[in-house]
Design a protein around this motif. Structure first.
Motif, short mmCIF file in Angstrom:
data_model
loop_
_atom_site.label_atom_id
_atom_site.label_comp_id
_atom_site.label_asym_id
_atom_site.label_seq_id
_atom_site.Cartn_x
_atom_site.Cartn_y
_atom_site.Cartn_z
N GLU A 44 -5.92 -1.62 10.03
CA GLU A 44 -7.32 -1.77 10.42
C GLU A 44 -8.13 -2.32 9.25
O GLU A 44 -8.88 -3.26 9.36
CB GLU A 44 -7.86 -0.39 10.79
N GLU A 45 -7.91 -1.67 8.12
CA GLU A 45 -8.68 -2.04 6.97
C GLU A 45 -8.33 -3.43 6.45
O GLU A 45 -9.19 -4.19 6.04
CB GLU A 45 -8.43 -1.02 5.88
N LYS A 97 0.85 -1.18 0.00
CA LYS A 97 0.00 0.00 0.00
C LYS A 97 0.89 1.23 0.00
O LYS A 97 2.00 1.21 0.52
CB LYS A 97 -0.86 0.03 1.25
N TYR A 126 -1.39 6.75 9.48
CA TYR A 126 -1.77 6.14 8.21
C TYR A 126 -1.66 4.62 8.29
O TYR A 126 -2.56 3.89 7.86
CB TYR A 126 -0.89 6.67 7.08
N ARG A 171 -4.47 2.96 10.02
CA ARG A 171 -5.67 2.82 9.20
C ARG A 171 -5.55 1.68 8.21
O ARG A 171 -6.48 0.92 7.99
CB ARG A 171 -5.93 4.12 8.43
N VAL A 172 -4.38 1.57 7.62
CA VAL A 172 -4.18 0.50 6.65
C VAL A 172 -4.35 -0.86 7.30
O VAL A 172 -5.04 -1.74 6.77
CB VAL A 172 -2.78 0.59 6.01
N HIS A 205 -4.00 -1.11 -5.12
CA HIS A 205 -4.55 -0.21 -4.27
C HIS A 205 -4.59 1.05 -4.94
O HIS A 205 -4.07 1.23 -5.88
CB HIS A 205 -3.61 -0.02 -3.26
N ARG A 263 -10.10 -5.88 8.51
CA ARG A 263 -11.55 -5.84 8.59
C ARG A 263 -12.19 -6.77 7.56
O ARG A 263 -11.69 -6.96 6.47
CB ARG A 263 -12.05 -4.42 8.34
N GLU A 321 -15.09 -7.03 5.20
CA GLU A 321 -16.15 -6.22 4.64
C GLU A 321 -17.05 -7.07 3.76
O GLU A 321 -16.60 -7.69 2.81
CB GLU A 321 -15.58 -5.06 3.82
#
Lengths: 352, 352
Positions: free
Chosen positions: B225-226, B160, B219, B222-223, B350, B229, B231
């Motif tokens: 976390e995502e 990323k 940052y 957040r990466v 990404h 996750r 989804e």
DNA sequence: CTTTAGCACTCAGGGAAAGAGAGTGCTAAA
DNA sequence: TTTAGCACTCTCTTTCCCTGAGTGCTAAAG
């Protein structure tokens, strides 16, 4: 022919009553709402005129009147008063938009969700590049002998990256050479041009090198394609089922499939204007003939333009919807404007 | 208590008839389908027993019978014959999955769309990390004096990247120092740990440096976390409206809102098993009490597991759905497996 | 003990008929 | 031009009835 003031007032009342009752409105109610200054019989005469002139319709003799698309149009153009959002409402919208900044993609989807839940109608959103995104700079990072990371920076300041598995080994020392080759010959041009150049140089290169280059070009092509594509998302379609005009499963199904499958056909405001209202048959799409669309645009940085709108029954509180919608659009523009200057650690990214 | 063979055969016929007629099935039809070897009266007796034992239900006296969830369960466990997909069908599925590889995200969404259109029911898909994605390596690329590119490589081989706007200028020469600081002290640890370390070192650093580090850490958080996750996406909800059991707008609305808003609550197969069938009340979610869910899992490389399923009425052709679904799951696994070894230039990435 | 034929019974669904209510259009007077 | 009065129209709802599918039960037959 201009309508008399009284006719306009009556039309306005009919629209507004119908909007929140969804039932044909009769002369008596109108007379009452005009403060009893005239009798219902008078109103009846006026209503009959309005029907004749095409501003109202009658589902059947002896039902009340409902506005025709033409009536709504007049209402929107002339009669509609600017709906003032309450302070709370504005605040609520802005608070809602103040969510953690994430990728643009998720960001606008969330805005759509928020809008849809505010309005009780399906919403749609899109971000569209202005067309010619190019690669500004390439970078290659070594990982191991059979892999490296490709980093692209585009002219609209976005960064994308990708792990490449190499079919043939390329020693790490060679990477800087490749990098400068890329930056010198493959930057700032379109995907087609890139492929052409690749062909041109193919013979002068070692096969390993050529393979690597084609891998890079193919990935880059995909990235550019995607950056230029306009992807529309629809949200909250299920809200339709709450509306009396879509209790009929077939009708609902038709519109919902349209929203799911042909969302690209949803209208956008013209280049110059910030908002567009399309009432019933003013829509080109077959499936939208019985619905109205209100859509606004907003700016994403300097290079992109976004789109946010709602789809609902022609019976729609245009004033309120339009007001909230511009609040959304302004909020989004502000938001994306800010990020450009990096006040906050924004959050721009990407992911597989 | 075991059911007699004849009872089982009758149950099977009831299920199969009901699945494609959506109407209660009567004794006469069954008798006919059993080749006339027994009379409808006999069947009636058997049906009465099956009702008593809870395998069938009667909407009202003097209607035919429909299977109860218990009946479906027995059918699925014992009676259902393995549905053989026709060669065409398999081929069609695989051809459909053979779409241009794009990001994982879009990829699985497309698989969901395909599935939904095959089955005529809503489908859902998700990819879930196995939980502990970490950053394996950091890289910083200079852009200009007030910006640089951060590239992250995670332990599941994804990359990323992100353009950082620096509040305070950091000269390009300093970047390698920061990079090695990051790689030495911020790699391989969880987001919480990262924040803790950041606090620990805060005092020993120049303010500019600290600011840069916090931007990077935020940052990265957040990466991660995502990446961790799960989804879930749902597709094709509008298909519901075609089914007789969802002609009622309220019912349809309830389920559709659930699919849109609480998709996280949709079931997943257990860790070990590849497929799960949940019939009516076997579902935990309130909203799924009257529906059945068939869901399969597939592998994405070594670190992730995906999920693909359909939601439909309890009256569902379990055999066929299950067969197609495993074909999908296998196709996806194969597909994502292949990419790991880089036969094709894959496409992991990404954006923005 | 199981199967079958016979028959009365039940119930949902559809259509016709009737009544209620809302709202109109028209006429005649103010 | 406005208004009151009144007959008329049309939808919507309710009621009633009928039909047909399918049952449960009983008694006889295998």
């Amino acid at each position: 022919m201009e309508l008399s003031d009284r006719k306009k007032q009556i039309l306005k009342l009919v629209v507004e009553d119908y909007v929140d009752s969804a039932e044909p409105v009769g002369s008596k109610v109108i007379a009452q709402q005009m403060g009893g200054s005239v009798s219902s019989a008078t109103i009846r005469n006026e209503l009959a005129d309005l029907v004749e002139q095409g501003y109202l319709e009658q589902p059947h003799t002896s039902a009340g009147r409902i506005p025709s698309p033409k009536g709504y149009r007049l209402y929107v153009n002339e009669l509609m008063e600017k709906h003032r959002l309450s302070l709370e409402e504005t605040r609520e919208i802005n608070r809602g938009l103040q969510m953690k900044m994430q990728e643009l993609d998720r960001m606008i989807t969330q805005a759509g969700q928020l809008l849809s839940s505010f309005e009780g109608y399906p919403a749609y959103v899109a971000a569209a590049g202005k067309g010619s995104v190019r690669v500004k700079r390439y970078e290659l990072l070594p990982v191991d002998e059979s892999g490296c990371i490709l980093v692209l920076m585009t002219n609209d300041e976005r960064v994308k990256s990708q792990l490449l598995h190499l079919q043939l080994k390329v020693p790490g020392e060679k990477l800087p050479v490749v990098t400068s080759l890329l930056n010198n010959h493959f930057a700032g041009i379109s995907a087609e041009e890139m492929n052409r150049r690749l062909m041109d140089v193919s013979e002068q290169l070692a096969p390993a090198m050529f393979l690597l280059l084609s891998q890079i070009v193919s990935y880059t092509t995909r990235v550019l394609e995607e950056a230029n594509r306009k992807e529309v998302r629809t949200v909250g379609a299920s809200q339709l089922l709450k509306l009396p005009e879509f209790r009929d499963a077939d009708k609902a199904h038709q519109l919902m499939s349209f929203l799911a499958e042909e969302k690209e056909a949803l209208p956008a405001p013209d280049e110059q204007s910030a908002m567009k209202i399309l009432i019933g048959p003013e829509n080109v799409s077959e499936a939208l003939q019985d619905t109205s669309v209100v859509v606004a645009s907003y700016d994403i940085g300097d290079n992109m333009r976004g789109l946010i709108g709602v789809v609902g029954p022609t019976r729609m509180d245009y004033a309120a919807v339009a007001a909230r919608l511009s609040c959304f659009a302004e909020g989004l523009t502000r938001m994306f404007g800010k990020r450009e200057h990096g006040e906050l650690p924004p959050g721009e990214e990407h992911e597989e």
